[in-house]
Design a protein around this motif. Structure first.
Motif, PDB file in Angstrom:
ATOM      1  N   THR A   1      -1.976 -66.828 -60.458  1.00  0.00           N
ATOM      2  CA  THR A   1      -3.439 -66.766 -60.572  1.00  0.00           C
ATOM      3  C   THR A   1      -3.907 -65.421 -60.024  1.00  0.00           C
ATOM      4  N   ARG A   2      -3.561 -64.371 -60.738  1.00  0.00           N
ATOM      5  CA  ARG A   2      -3.853 -63.029 -60.239  1.00  0.00           C
ATOM      6  C   ARG A   2      -5.355 -62.740 -60.207  1.00  0.00           C
ATOM      7  N   GLU A   3      -6.124 -63.494 -60.991  1.00  0.00           N
ATOM      8  CA  GLU A   3      -7.570 -63.276 -60.937  1.00  0.00           C
ATOM      9  C   GLU A   3      -8.150 -63.721 -59.599  1.00  0.00           C
ATOM     10  N   ARG A   4      -7.377 -64.509 -58.826  1.00  0.00           N
ATOM     11  CA  ARG A   4      -7.829 -64.960 -57.511  1.00  0.00           C
ATOM     12  C   ARG A   4      -7.235 -64.130 -56.382  1.00  0.00           C
ATOM     13  N   HIS A   5      -6.511 -63.059 -56.748  1.00  0.00           N
ATOM     14  CA  HIS A   5      -5.989 -62.155 -55.734  1.00  0.00           C
ATOM     15  C   HIS A   5      -7.119 -61.299 -55.159  1.00  0.00           C
ATOM     16  N   PHE A   6      -6.990 -60.996 -53.887  1.00  0.00           N
ATOM     17  CA  PHE A   6      -7.955 -60.108 -53.222  1.00  0.00           C
ATOM     18  C   PHE A   6      -7.233 -59.387 -52.107  1.00  0.00           C
ATOM     19  N   PHE A   7      -7.318 -58.064 -52.142  1.00  0.00           N
ATOM     20  CA  PHE A   7      -6.686 -57.256 -51.088  1.00  0.00           C
ATOM     21  C   PHE A   7      -7.736 -56.873 -50.067  1.00  0.00           C
ATOM     22  N   LEU A   8      -7.515 -57.286 -48.813  1.00  0.00           N
ATOM     23  CA  LEU A   8      -8.429 -56.945 -47.724  1.00  0.00           C
ATOM     24  C   LEU A   8      -7.901 -55.690 -47.034  1.00  0.00           C
ATOM     25  N   SER A   9      -8.622 -54.614 -47.168  1.00  0.00           N
ATOM     26  CA  SER A   9      -8.180 -53.337 -46.603  1.00  0.00           C
ATOM     27  C   SER A   9      -8.168 -53.405 -45.075  1.00  0.00           C
ATOM     28  N   PRO A  10      -7.375 -52.534 -44.431  1.00  0.00           N
ATOM     29  CA  PRO A  10      -7.374 -52.497 -42.955  1.00  0.00           C
ATOM     30  C   PRO A  10      -8.769 -52.249 -42.379  1.00  0.00           C
ATOM     31  N   GLU A  11      -9.573 -51.405 -43.059  1.00  0.00           N
ATOM     32  CA  GLU A  11     -10.915 -51.113 -42.564  1.00  0.00           C
ATOM     33  C   GLU A  11     -11.793 -52.369 -42.586  1.00  0.00           C
ATOM     34  N   ASP A  12     -11.744 -53.106 -43.697  1.00  0.00           N
ATOM     35  CA  ASP A  12     -12.545 -54.332 -43.788  1.00  0.00           C
ATOM     36  C   ASP A  12     -11.994 -55.424 -42.876  1.00  0.00           C
ATOM     37  N   THR A  13     -10.681 -55.383 -42.656  1.00  0.00           N
ATOM     38  CA  THR A  13     -10.080 -56.356 -41.731  1.00  0.00           C
ATOM     39  C   THR A  13     -10.685 -56.194 -40.342  1.00  0.00           C
ATOM     40  N   GLU A  14     -10.812 -54.965 -39.901  1.00  0.00           N
ATOM     41  CA  GLU A  14     -11.374 -54.719 -38.578  1.00  0.00           C
ATOM     42  C   GLU A  14     -12.848 -55.127 -38.506  1.00  0.00           C
ATOM     43  N   LYS A  15     -13.569 -54.959 -39.617  1.00  0.00           N
ATOM     44  CA  LYS A  15     -14.962 -55.422 -39.650  1.00  0.00           C
ATOM     45  C   LYS A  15     -15.032 -56.933 -39.452  1.00  0.00           C
ATOM     46  N   VAL A  16     -14.133 -57.654 -40.143  1.00  0.00           N
ATOM     47  CA  VAL A  16     -14.113 -59.113 -40.045  1.00  0.00           C
ATOM     48  C   VAL A  16     -13.743 -59.542 -38.628  1.00  0.00           C
ATOM     49  N   ILE A  17     -12.745 -58.895 -38.055  1.00  0.00           N
ATOM     50  CA  ILE A  17     -12.307 -59.257 -36.707  1.00  0.00           C
ATOM     51  C   ILE A  17     -13.416 -59.008 -35.687  1.00  0.00           C
ATOM     52  N   LYS A  18     -14.127 -57.911 -35.833  1.00  0.00           N
ATOM     53  CA  LYS A  18     -15.225 -57.608 -34.900  1.00  0.00           C
ATOM     54  C   LYS A  18     -16.358 -58.635 -34.992  1.00  0.00           C
ATOM     55  N   ALA A  19     -16.483 -59.278 -36.159  1.00  0.00           N
ATOM     56  CA  ALA A  19     -17.546 -60.274 -36.350  1.00  0.00           C
ATOM     57  C   ALA A  19     -17.158 -61.660 -35.834  1.00  0.00           C
ATOM     58  N   CYS A  20     -15.943 -61.805 -35.297  1.00  0.00           N
ATOM     59  CA  CYS A  20     -15.481 -63.109 -34.816  1.00  0.00           C
ATOM     60  C   CYS A  20     -16.216 -63.523 -33.545  1.00  0.00           C
ATOM     61  N   PRO A  21     -16.402 -64.826 -33.339  1.00  0.00           N
ATOM     62  CA  PRO A  21     -17.152 -65.297 -32.166  1.00  0.00           C
ATOM     63  C   PRO A  21     -16.392 -65.217 -30.857  1.00  0.00           C
ATOM     64  N   ASP A  22     -15.051 -65.192 -30.892  1.00  0.00           N
ATOM     65  CA  ASP A  22     -14.270 -65.128 -29.648  1.00  0.00           C
ATOM     66  C   ASP A  22     -12.890 -64.543 -29.934  1.00  0.00           C
ATOM     67  N   ASP A  23     -12.118 -64.364 -28.860  1.00  0.00           N
ATOM     68  CA  ASP A  23     -10.800 -63.734 -28.980  1.00  0.00           C
ATOM     69  C   ASP A  23      -9.799 -64.590 -29.756  1.00  0.00           C
TER      70      ASP A  23
END
Length: 392
Positions: free
Chosen positions: A189-211
């Motif tokens: 199901t390659r149409e459901r593939h999504f690559f999360l770049s390292p830059e966006d990964t860090e954005k997501v991690i920074k938005a987390c509520p706790d460690d």
């Protein structure tokens, strides 16, 4: 040998002697002699099977499987077959789930119950098993499609339905599995593939509520762990700080020999998040790496979607699996495939089919490489030649 006897009212009955020598009779009603003769032949085979202990031939076994309850009760009453259990859809599935509850994981039992609901919602709880056929199985697949389920979800449900009806065959409630006609092998199901770049990964991690939430995402994105199963199974005792590696217990593959777990490096991107949860004096460390968010009732996906939106991004399909997929796609550029699949915990075939992605950066890199090695155009070559002549 069995014989056909006629009654004064025109009805017929099959008479025979059982294994103990007792004379028995089965009333078969007012049917043509040709049909009565066919019944007599099958009764003789049943008697022979009972006396000799040999297996019943396929033709008579199929005949018995298609009889109605009245005739089955008559055969059971004279000892030619065992009294049949209720051969209704709802009871068969309930018996199957009860049998398997002790030897499969709770999540698998939950999947069984989902399939039961889909089957009974469509066919009804009291649907006789022997009335089901391949055409009705295909109609059930169409019903799942109408519910808006994804193709691979439908195939997974179909595979479980096949297993349930194989159980019915083992219980001699059916002779043939009507769901064998349905595809159950998963498709890419390659149409459901999504690559999360390292830059966006860090954005997501920074938005987390706790460690702990930061570590959940880091373990999936940088460690390649399955979430929640492998993440929740990880213990602090599994981490070898001195050698920068940790042991991952894999509940999904533990039933396969040698696949109970794997050793994964503590990648540099992952190390800060492990250190923070382990060494922070404010944290009340427990046996498990993920302690506060391991409650089964907590919906990780819903919370993860909120975190993604908080980071200013749009939630992507299969959020946790695509974190693993992104990591495997990165690692395959730097390490041999046998090393990468050992760390990620899948096979080369599965990696190529369902995990490895083609990114936009791959196209850009291809254009850069091709342009740098492209042959000179005719005009450029002519200008270079004129420059050489002028210099001479």
């Amino acid at each position: 040998m069995a014989s056909i006897a006629k009654r004064p009212n025109g009805g017929k009955m099959i008479q025979f002697f059982d294994a103990s020598g007792r004379r028995r009779a089965i009333q078969i009603g007012k049917i043509p002699m040709k049909a009565a003769t066919s019944v007599r032949v099958h009764v003789e085979r049943l008697v022979s099977s009972r006396i000799t202990g040999h297996a019943l031939d396929d033709v008579t076994a199929l005949w018995v499987s298609k009889l109605d309850k009245t005739m089955l009760d008559k055969l059971a009453k004279v000892g030619l077959i065992q009294a049949r259990e209720s051969a209704e859809l709802g009871k068969m599935i309930a018996d199957f789930i009860k049998l398997r509850t002790g030897d499969v994981k709770p999540r698998t039992v939950a999947k069984y119950k989902v399939v039961k609901k889909h089957l009974t919602d469509h066919f009804g709880t009291d649907k006789p098993l022997k009335s089901l056929n391949a055409g009705e199985a295909k109609e059930w697949r169409a019903y799942l499609i109408s519910k808006g389920l994804a193709e691979n979800s439908i195939r997974k449900l179909s595979g479980i339905a096949k297993t349930m009806f194989n159980y019915a065959i083992e219980k001699e409630l059916l002779v043939k599995n009507p769901f064998n006609c349905l595809p159950s092998a998963l498709v890419p199901t390659r149409e459901r593939h999504f690559f999360l770049s390292p830059e966006d990964t860090e954005k997501v991690i920074k938005a987390c509520p706790d460690d702990e939430w930061k570590l959940i995402i880091a373990l999936a994105r940088y460690g390649g762990l399955r979430t929640p199963s492998e993440t929740f199974a990880l213990k602090w005792s599994d981490i070898n700080w001195a050698e920068n590696r940790f042991y991952v217990t894999s509940p999904k593959t533990e039933r396969y020999a040698g696949k109970e777990g794997r050793i994964v490096p503590i990648f540099p991107e992952l190390r800060p998040y492990l250190d923070k949860c382990f060494f922070d004096p404010a944290e009340d460390r427990s046996e498990y790496v993920i302690a506060k968010h391991r409650i089964r009732s907590e919906n990780l996906r819903t919370t993860f979607h909120k975190i993604i939106k908080r980071a200013g991004l749009k939630p992507w399909p299969k959020p946790f699996q695509n974190l693993r997929s992104s990591r495997e796609t990165e690692l395959i550029e730097r390490f041999p495939i046998q090393t990468v699949v050992s760390w990620i915990g899948n096979s080369p075939a599965v990696a190529l089919q369902s995990y490895l992605q083609v990114r936009e950066s791959d196209f850009e890199q291809a254009l850069h490489i091709c342009c740098s090695k492209a042959p000179k155009s005719l005009e450029t070559a002519r200008n270079d030649e004129e420059s050489v002549i002028a210099d001479t």
